[in-house]
Design a protein around this motif. Sequence first.
Motif, PDB file in Angstrom:
ATOM      1  N   ARG A   1       0.842  -1.251   0.113  1.00 16.66           N
ATOM      2  CA  ARG A   1      -0.230   0.014  -0.034  1.00 16.66           C
ATOM      3  C   ARG A   1       0.806   1.184   0.088  1.00 16.66           C
ATOM      4  O   ARG A   1       0.557   2.188  -0.549  1.00 16.66           O
ATOM      5  N   GLN A   2       1.762   1.376   0.628  1.00 17.30           N
ATOM      6  CA  GLN A   2       2.766   2.465   0.843  1.00 17.30           C
ATOM      7  C   GLN A   2       3.405   2.725  -0.548  1.00 17.30           C
ATOM      8  O   GLN A   2       3.585   3.969  -0.973  1.00 17.30           O
ATOM      9  N   LEU A   3       4.049   1.519  -1.140  1.00 19.04           N
ATOM     10  CA  LEU A   3       4.546   1.920  -2.599  1.00 19.04           C
ATOM     11  C   LEU A   3       3.593   2.219  -3.617  1.00 19.04           C
ATOM     12  O   LEU A   3       4.012   3.291  -4.092  1.00 19.04           O
ATOM     13  N   ALA A   4       2.225   1.687  -3.520  1.00 15.33           N
ATOM     14  CA  ALA A   4       1.203   2.244  -4.326  1.00 15.33           C
ATOM     15  C   ALA A   4       0.868   3.594  -4.034  1.00 15.33           C
ATOM     16  O   ALA A   4       0.697   4.202  -5.381  1.00 15.33           O
ATOM     17  N   GLU A   5       0.860   4.217  -2.933  1.00 14.26           N
ATOM     18  CA  GLU A   5       0.630   5.517  -2.649  1.00 14.26           C
ATOM     19  C   GLU A   5       1.662   6.525  -3.304  1.00 14.26           C
ATOM     20  O   GLU A   5       1.526   7.529  -3.859  1.00 14.26           O
ATOM     21  N   GLU A   6       2.892   5.866  -3.196  1.00 14.16           N
ATOM     22  CA  GLU A   6       4.074   6.702  -3.699  1.00 14.16           C
ATOM     23  C   GLU A   6       4.015   6.617  -5.205  1.00 14.16           C
ATOM     24  O   GLU A   6       4.117   7.756  -5.985  1.00 14.16           O
ATOM     25  N   ILE A   7       3.704   5.749  -5.818  1.00 13.96           N
ATOM     26  CA  ILE A   7       3.389   5.374  -7.479  1.00 13.96           C
ATOM     27  C   ILE A   7       2.299   6.297  -7.852  1.00 13.96           C
ATOM     28  O   ILE A   7       2.673   7.196  -8.883  1.00 13.96           O
ATOM     29  N   VAL A   8       1.370   6.350  -7.452  1.00 10.30           N
ATOM     30  CA  VAL A   8       0.077   7.053  -7.733  1.00 10.30           C
ATOM     31  C   VAL A   8       0.581   8.709  -7.585  1.00 10.30           C
ATOM     32  O   VAL A   8       0.278   9.668  -8.453  1.00 10.30           O
ATOM     33  N   GLN A   9       1.165   9.131  -6.367  1.00  7.15           N
ATOM     34  CA  GLN A   9       1.599  10.348  -6.206  1.00  7.15           C
ATOM     35  C   GLN A   9       2.655  10.924  -7.327  1.00  7.15           C
ATOM     36  O   GLN A   9       2.388  11.971  -8.015  1.00  7.15           O
ATOM     37  N   ASP A  10       3.565   9.966  -7.478  1.00  7.76           N
ATOM     38  CA  ASP A  10       4.350  10.253  -8.792  1.00  7.76           C
ATOM     39  C   ASP A  10       3.893  10.507 -10.048  1.00  7.76           C
ATOM     40  O   ASP A  10       4.016  11.319 -10.885  1.00  7.76           O
ATOM     41  N   ALA A  11       2.849   9.494 -10.324  1.00 10.79           N
ATOM     42  CA  ALA A  11       2.131   9.652 -11.621  1.00 10.79           C
ATOM     43  C   ALA A  11       1.198  11.016 -11.874  1.00 10.79           C
ATOM     44  O   ALA A  11       1.344  11.721 -12.841  1.00 10.79           O
ATOM     45  N   PHE A  12       0.796  11.391 -10.514  1.00  8.84           N
ATOM     46  CA  PHE A  12       0.010  12.685 -10.469  1.00  8.84           C
ATOM     47  C   PHE A  12       0.865  13.936 -10.829  1.00  8.84           C
ATOM     48  O   PHE A  12       0.647  14.703 -11.531  1.00  8.84           O
ATOM     49  N   THR A  13       2.129  13.749 -10.183  1.00  9.16           N
ATOM     50  CA  THR A  13       3.083  14.707 -10.189  1.00  9.16           C
ATOM     51  C   THR A  13       3.663  14.800 -11.690  1.00  9.16           C
ATOM     52  O   THR A  13       3.597  16.009 -12.206  1.00  9.16           O
ATOM     53  N   GLU A  14       3.638  13.776 -12.335  1.00  7.24           N
ATOM     54  CA  GLU A  14       4.152  13.765 -13.760  1.00  7.24           C
ATOM     55  C   GLU A  14       3.284  14.238 -14.788  1.00  7.24           C
ATOM     56  O   GLU A  14       3.461  15.084 -15.563  1.00  7.24           O
ATOM     57  N   LEU A  15       1.955  13.932 -14.422  1.00 11.74           N
ATOM     58  CA  LEU A  15       0.595  14.373 -15.336  1.00 11.74           C
ATOM     59  C   LEU A  15       0.544  15.959 -15.172  1.00 11.74           C
ATOM     60  O   LEU A  15       0.525  16.742 -16.112  1.00 11.74           O
ATOM     61  N   LEU A  16       0.883  16.309 -13.814  1.00  9.28           N
ATOM     62  CA  LEU A  16       0.808  17.840 -13.738  1.00  9.28           C
ATOM     63  C   LEU A  16       1.984  18.561 -14.598  1.00  9.28           C
ATOM     64  O   LEU A  16       1.849  19.759 -14.948  1.00  9.28           O
ATOM     65  N   ILE A  17       3.207  18.012 -14.441  1.00  9.43           N
ATOM     66  CA  ILE A  17       4.263  18.473 -15.140  1.00  9.43           C
ATOM     67  C   ILE A  17       3.974  18.523 -16.768  1.00  9.43           C
ATOM     68  O   ILE A  17       4.316  19.581 -17.541  1.00  9.43           O
TER      69      ILE A  17
ATOM     70  N   ARG B   1       0.335  20.000 -20.476  1.00 13.38           N
ATOM     71  CA  ARG B   1       0.182  20.652 -21.704  1.00 13.38           C
ATOM     72  C   ARG B   1       0.366  19.549 -22.891  1.00 13.38           C
ATOM     73  O   ARG B   1      -0.325  19.906 -23.949  1.00 13.38           O
ATOM     74  N   THR B   2       1.040  18.476 -22.631  1.00 10.64           N
ATOM     75  CA  THR B   2       1.293  17.639 -23.939  1.00 10.64           C
ATOM     76  C   THR B   2      -0.076  16.526 -23.714  1.00 10.64           C
ATOM     77  O   THR B   2      -0.029  15.767 -24.653  1.00 10.64           O
ATOM     78  N   VAL B   3      -0.596  16.456 -22.512  1.00  6.90           N
ATOM     79  CA  VAL B   3      -1.604  15.320 -22.350  1.00  6.90           C
ATOM     80  C   VAL B   3      -2.953  15.835 -22.782  1.00  6.90           C
ATOM     81  O   VAL B   3      -3.256  17.105 -22.008  1.00  6.90           O
ATOM     82  N   GLU B   4      -3.990  15.448 -23.499  1.00  9.41           N
ATOM     83  CA  GLU B   4      -5.267  15.883 -23.884  1.00  9.41           C
ATOM     84  C   GLU B   4      -5.942  15.731 -22.639  1.00  9.41           C
ATOM     85  O   GLU B   4      -5.775  14.628 -22.037  1.00  9.41           O
ATOM     86  N   SER B   5      -7.063  16.775 -22.242  1.00  9.04           N
ATOM     87  CA  SER B   5      -7.745  16.474 -21.151  1.00  9.04           C
ATOM     88  C   SER B   5      -8.573  15.388 -20.957  1.00  9.04           C
ATOM     89  O   SER B   5      -8.830  14.928 -19.869  1.00  9.04           O
TER      90      SER B   5
ATOM     91  N   LYS C   1      -1.726   4.330 -17.397  1.00  8.84           N
ATOM     92  CA  LYS C   1      -0.591   3.769 -18.020  1.00  8.84           C
ATOM     93  C   LYS C   1       0.603   3.957 -17.129  1.00  8.84           C
ATOM     94  O   LYS C   1       1.582   3.244 -16.877  1.00  8.84           O
ATOM     95  N   SER C   2       0.723   5.326 -16.585  1.00 10.58           N
ATOM     96  CA  SER C   2       1.749   5.534 -15.843  1.00 10.58           C
ATOM     97  C   SER C   2       2.221   4.861 -14.647  1.00 10.58           C
ATOM     98  O   SER C   2       2.934   4.257 -14.303  1.00 10.58           O
ATOM     99  N   VAL C   3       0.850   4.853 -14.023  1.00 12.52           N
ATOM    100  CA  VAL C   3       0.757   3.800 -12.508  1.00 12.52           C
ATOM    101  C   VAL C   3       1.242   2.326 -13.010  1.00 12.52           C
ATOM    102  O   VAL C   3       2.017   1.582 -12.189  1.00 12.52           O
ATOM    103  N   ALA C   4       0.731   1.897 -14.107  1.00 12.19           N
ATOM    104  CA  ALA C   4       0.885   0.416 -14.494  1.00 12.19           C
ATOM    105  C   ALA C   4       2.526   0.142 -14.713  1.00 12.19           C
ATOM    106  O   ALA C   4       3.303  -0.685 -14.293  1.00 12.19           O
ATOM    107  N   ASN C   5       3.211   1.219 -15.391  1.00  5.02           N
ATOM    108  CA  ASN C   5       4.497   1.143 -15.680  1.00  5.02           C
ATOM    109  C   ASN C   5       5.380   1.404 -14.441  1.00  5.02           C
ATOM    110  O   ASN C   5       6.446   0.802 -14.261  1.00  5.02           O
ATOM    111  N   ARG C   6       4.962   2.196 -13.744  1.00  3.38           N
ATOM    112  CA  ARG C   6       5.871   2.454 -12.356  1.00  3.38           C
ATOM    113  C   ARG C   6       5.633   1.329 -11.470  1.00  3.38           C
ATOM    114  O   ARG C   6       6.583   1.033 -10.898  1.00  3.38           O
ATOM    115  N   SER C   7       4.422   0.788 -11.390  1.00  2.00           N
ATOM    116  CA  SER C   7       4.469  -0.569 -10.572  1.00  2.00           C
ATOM    117  C   SER C   7       5.284  -1.691 -11.153  1.00  2.00           C
ATOM    118  O   SER C   7       6.079  -2.413 -10.405  1.00  2.00           O
TER     119      SER C   7
END
Length: 180
Positions: A47-63, A66-70, A79-85
């Motif tokens: 669970r702890q690793l999962a929370e870190e992965i999701v936080q990182d995915a949201f951070t990357e999406l925020l960064i 502009r390149t990701v369609e809404s 996809k980001s969460v799956a790849n990070r996992s």
Amino acid sequence: MNLSRPQVRPPEPVRVEAAQVGQLMDELYREQYGSLVRMAALMTDSRQLAEEIVQDAFTELLIRQRTVESGKALAYLRKSVANRSKSALRRRRTVRNHRPAEPLPIAAAETIVLRAAGFDLLLAGIGGLPIRQRQVLVLRYYSGASIAETAAALGISQAAVTTSTYRALRALAPLKEDLR
């Protein structure tokens, strides 16, 4: 008849104001965070690793907002969460496979000398004592500390030192015959 492929243009990026982006990210976070964490937790068994992965995915999406369609933000997050996992599991496997062997414990010089002198049985007996009794014996008889000094070093009363010494010596008494 024209057999050439029709020209397909990518959709024009939707211009979204910064305030709208923040609101969209906030809504996406509130609605999808829990399900994304559950998804990552099922993939990683943590669970702890999962929370870190999701936080990182949201951070990357925020960064990369502009390149990701809404309309594709959720797909991007999944996809980001799956790849990070997958990467986390790969790192975990690599660490487990390449863990260095634990070094063998090195005996103290005194232990080596006592074993060489034939005191293996006594060392084994002392090693089998409860930690407090072992500490008291070492301080009293090996280090030559008085009862008061031993009590101060261990943070216990003098009566506790006396009692522990008595019990330790009583437990080692059967070894006396074998040492002769």
